[in-house]
Design a protein around this motif. Structure first.
Motif, PDB file in Angstrom:
ATOM      1  N   PHE A  48      -0.226  10.618   4.663  1.00  6.84           N
ATOM      2  CA  PHE A  48      -0.331   9.690   3.541  1.00  6.84           C
ATOM      3  C   PHE A  48       0.966   8.909   3.423  1.00  6.84           C
ATOM      4  O   PHE A  48       2.039   9.494   3.209  1.00  6.84           O
ATOM      5  N   MET A  49       0.885   7.574   3.530  1.00  2.00           N
ATOM      6  CA  MET A  49       2.063   6.726   3.440  1.00  2.00           C
ATOM      7  C   MET A  49       1.762   5.498   2.594  1.00  2.00           C
ATOM      8  O   MET A  49       0.609   5.202   2.280  1.00  2.00           O
ATOM      9  N   GLY A  50       2.808   4.783   2.235  1.00  2.00           N
ATOM     10  CA  GLY A  50       2.673   3.573   1.429  1.00  2.00           C
ATOM     11  C   GLY A  50       3.988   3.215   0.788  1.00  2.00           C
ATOM     12  O   GLY A  50       4.985   3.938   0.913  1.00  2.00           O
ATOM     13  N   LEU A  51       4.013   2.081   0.095  1.00  2.00           N
ATOM     14  CA  LEU A  51       5.209   1.690  -0.630  1.00  2.00           C
ATOM     15  C   LEU A  51       5.394   2.586  -1.849  1.00  2.00           C
ATOM     16  O   LEU A  51       4.443   3.211  -2.331  1.00  2.00           O
ATOM     17  N   PRO A  52       6.620   2.671  -2.379  1.00  2.00           N
ATOM     18  CA  PRO A  52       6.821   3.419  -3.621  1.00  2.00           C
ATOM     19  C   PRO A  52       5.933   2.864  -4.738  1.00  2.00           C
ATOM     20  O   PRO A  52       5.691   1.669  -4.820  1.00  2.00           O
ATOM     21  N   ARG A  53       5.416   3.753  -5.565  1.00  2.00           N
ATOM     22  CA  ARG A  53       4.565   3.423  -6.718  1.00  2.00           C
ATOM     23  C   ARG A  53       3.189   2.894  -6.317  1.00  2.00           C
ATOM     24  O   ARG A  53       2.492   2.294  -7.141  1.00  2.00           O
ATOM     25  N   SER A  54       2.793   3.115  -5.078  1.00  2.00           N
ATOM     26  CA  SER A  54       1.462   2.675  -4.658  1.00  2.00           C
ATOM     27  C   SER A  54       0.363   3.594  -5.180  1.00  2.00           C
ATOM     28  O   SER A  54      -0.806   3.211  -5.201  1.00  2.00           O
ATOM     29  N   VAL A 124      -1.714   3.630   1.593  1.00  2.00           N
ATOM     30  CA  VAL A 124      -2.171   3.297   0.243  1.00  2.00           C
ATOM     31  C   VAL A 124      -1.531   1.995  -0.201  1.00  2.00           C
ATOM     32  O   VAL A 124      -0.309   1.822  -0.123  1.00  2.00           O
ATOM     33  N   ILE A 125      -2.364   1.066  -0.665  1.00  2.00           N
ATOM     34  CA  ILE A 125      -1.907  -0.239  -1.150  1.00  2.00           C
ATOM     35  C   ILE A 125      -2.236  -0.363  -2.634  1.00  2.00           C
ATOM     36  O   ILE A 125      -3.360  -0.067  -3.064  1.00  2.00           O
ATOM     37  N   ASP A 126      -1.269  -0.790  -3.427  1.00  2.00           N
ATOM     38  CA  ASP A 126      -1.482  -1.059  -4.845  1.00  2.00           C
ATOM     39  C   ASP A 126      -2.152  -2.426  -4.977  1.00  2.00           C
ATOM     40  O   ASP A 126      -1.529  -3.455  -4.708  1.00  2.00           O
ATOM     41  N   SER A 127      -3.419  -2.436  -5.382  1.00  2.00           N
ATOM     42  CA  SER A 127      -4.171  -3.695  -5.463  1.00  2.00           C
ATOM     43  C   SER A 127      -3.676  -4.606  -6.572  1.00  2.00           C
ATOM     44  O   SER A 127      -4.006  -5.795  -6.596  1.00  2.00           O
ATOM     45  N   GLN A 128      -2.868  -4.057  -7.511  1.00  2.00           N
ATOM     46  CA  GLN A 128      -2.392  -4.859  -8.633  1.00  2.00           C
ATOM     47  C   GLN A 128      -0.914  -5.210  -8.501  1.00  2.00           C
ATOM     48  O   GLN A 128      -0.283  -5.627  -9.472  1.00  2.00           O
ATOM     49  N   SER A 129      -0.368  -5.032  -7.286  1.00  2.00           N
ATOM     50  CA  SER A 129       1.036  -5.336  -7.058  1.00  2.00           C
ATOM     51  C   SER A 129       1.161  -6.308  -5.889  1.00  2.00           C
ATOM     52  O   SER A 129       0.243  -7.079  -5.621  1.00  2.00           O
ATOM     53  N   ASP A 130       2.292  -6.279  -5.180  1.00  2.00           N
ATOM     54  CA  ASP A 130       2.562  -7.211  -4.090  1.00  2.00           C
ATOM     55  C   ASP A 130       1.835  -6.738  -2.832  1.00  2.00           C
ATOM     56  O   ASP A 130       2.368  -5.941  -2.051  1.00  2.00           O
ATOM     57  N   ASN A 155      -6.617   4.365   7.974  1.00  2.00           N
ATOM     58  CA  ASN A 155      -7.446   4.239   6.778  1.00  2.00           C
ATOM     59  C   ASN A 155      -6.623   3.605   5.663  1.00  2.00           C
ATOM     60  O   ASN A 155      -5.599   4.155   5.252  1.00  2.00           O
ATOM     61  N   VAL A 156      -7.055   2.458   5.201  1.00  2.00           N
ATOM     62  CA  VAL A 156      -6.347   1.739   4.153  1.00  2.00           C
ATOM     63  C   VAL A 156      -7.042   2.007   2.822  1.00  2.00           C
ATOM     64  O   VAL A 156      -8.213   1.676   2.640  1.00  2.00           O
ATOM     65  N   PHE A 157      -6.316   2.654   1.898  1.00  2.00           N
ATOM     66  CA  PHE A 157      -6.840   2.898   0.555  1.00  2.00           C
ATOM     67  C   PHE A 157      -6.324   1.784  -0.357  1.00  2.00           C
ATOM     68  O   PHE A 157      -5.137   1.737  -0.674  1.00  2.00           O
ATOM     69  N   VAL A 158      -7.205   0.879  -0.753  1.00  2.00           N
ATOM     70  CA  VAL A 158      -6.847  -0.173  -1.707  1.00  2.00           C
ATOM     71  C   VAL A 158      -6.968   0.466  -3.089  1.00  2.00           C
ATOM     72  O   VAL A 158      -8.060   0.576  -3.642  1.00  2.00           O
ATOM     73  N   ASN A 159      -5.840   0.862  -3.641  1.00  2.00           N
ATOM     74  CA  ASN A 159      -5.812   1.746  -4.801  1.00  2.00           C
ATOM     75  C   ASN A 159      -5.648   0.971  -6.116  1.00  2.00           C
ATOM     76  O   ASN A 159      -5.334  -0.223  -6.121  1.00  2.00           O
ATOM     77  N   LYS A 160      -5.867   1.669  -7.205  1.00  2.00           N
ATOM     78  CA  LYS A 160      -5.729   1.132  -8.561  1.00  2.00           C
ATOM     79  C   LYS A 160      -6.685  -0.028  -8.826  1.00  2.00           C
ATOM     80  O   LYS A 160      -6.310  -1.037  -9.434  1.00  2.00           O
TER      81      LYS A 160
END
Length: 349
Positions: A48-54, A124-130, A155-160
């Protein structure tokens, strides 16, 4: 918790508590990368990886530690790796957020973690961020990962996505899918193993998405699918899930199409059964020889009923079938006991 070890912390969800494994010296920023370079990860693993706060740590805490979704709002950023060991031998690793490409970034400087036919990457990508910053990081990871493992599932999780309209969710999902596909085409990377999921910690989408990732890493996945296909055919069932009771993820299912409403209702039923367990002691106890038929006569859309076969304290078969199946109790008991025995020979119960 008793602090962190040099290799992070390990969570056992099946009654053994929290385990601190590996070296016992406290980690510091200078030794983090050096410790990880000589470390062996589990053979069957999800990264599991992603930007901080994702939201990746929130996803895993809700699924594996039973943290309420609203309680994750105050979580601190992940500082070191955490691992969660599933009953099937699959280990899920939560890595710290990737904020730069310095030498301390384990996920970039140690490409061997992506190697192996039983490895899968979740970004994991934060859908409400950059979103663009997340995609830039993802593209870098894909180049590194596919250089050592061209067939690595990504696997890309478009989160939030909670609070977004259905139309906007689909637009975001399609946009990310197209941008990933285009970038991988430019760089001659393998796009066949890329999957995009919409997720939020406020419903069952996180469990369904991770189930789809994990089931292909479960030992003898093909054999489990064949067993469940036979069970469906011989018992006239429409759908069968093999559930991990603790995480409410399905570890295997038959080869028929999986529809979200079926899975969501199965999860809701498990929640209901957990509440009943507190009132009716002994529900979670089964013998080593026989499966226990737990039949719940509940109508789904289309007048289907849901049946539960308990294999062990941690594994259940959740079966969807027509109301007429209710009258075939002896057949269901006969087939269920044999399916349970076959599964016990494949998976630790």
């Amino acid at each position: 918790m008793n602090g962190y070890s040099a290799t992070g912390r390990s969570i056992d969800m099946y009654g053994q508590g929290t385990l601190n494994t590996g070296l016992t010296a406290e980690r510091g920023p200078e030794t983090d990368n050096a410790q990880h370079k000589g470390e062996q990860l589990a053979e069957r693993r999800v990264l599991f990886m992603g930007l901080p706060r994702s939201g990746k740590t929130s996803i895993l805490k809700v699924i594996f530690e039973g943290v309420l979704a609203y309680d994750t709002l105050s979580l601190m950023p992940t500082q070191q790796r955490t691992e969660y060991r599933l009953l099937t031998g699959v280990t899920v690793y939560d890595f710290p957020g990737i904020d730069d490409y310095s030498d301390t970034q384990y996920s970039v400087t140690n490409p061997e973690i992506y190697a192996g036919e039983h490895t899968s990457l979740v970004f994991v990508i934060d859908s409400q961020s950059d979103i663009q910053s997340s995609l830039t990081t993802l593209f870098t990871l894909m180049r590194v990962a596919q250089s050592v493992n061209p067939q690595l599932p990504i696997n890309v999780f478009v989160n939030k996505v909670d609070g977004l309209s259905d139309e906007l969710k689909q637009d975001i999902q399609q946009d990310i899918q197209q941008r990933v596909t285009k970038n991988m085409g430019y760089e001659n990377l393998n796009v066949a193993f890329v999957h995009v999921f919409l997720t939020t910690i406020y419903d069952q989408s996180i469990r369904e998405a991770l189930s789809r990732v994990v089931q292909y890493l479960v030992p003898k996945h093909g054999s489990l699918e064949t067993i469940l296909n036979s069970f469906c055919s011989k018992s006239s069932l429409d759908k069968v899930f093999l559930f991990d009771v603790v995480t409410k993820m399905y570890l295997a299912t038959d080869s028929s199409p999986t529809y979200s409403p079926q899975y969501i209702f199965a999860c809701q039923t498990l929640d209901m059964m957990e509440e009943i367990t507190f009132m009716c002691s002994g529900f979670m106890q089964t013998s080593d020889e026989d499966a226990v038929l737990q039949r719940i006569n509940v109508e789904l859309e289309g007048n289907d009923d849901l049946f539960i076969y308990q294999i062990s304290p941690f594994l259940m078969l959740l079966c969807v079938g027509s109301p007429e199946i209710v009258r075939q109790t002896s057949l269901l008991e006969f087939n269920g006991s044999r399916v349970a025995k076959a599964i016990r020979q494949i998976l630790p119960c």
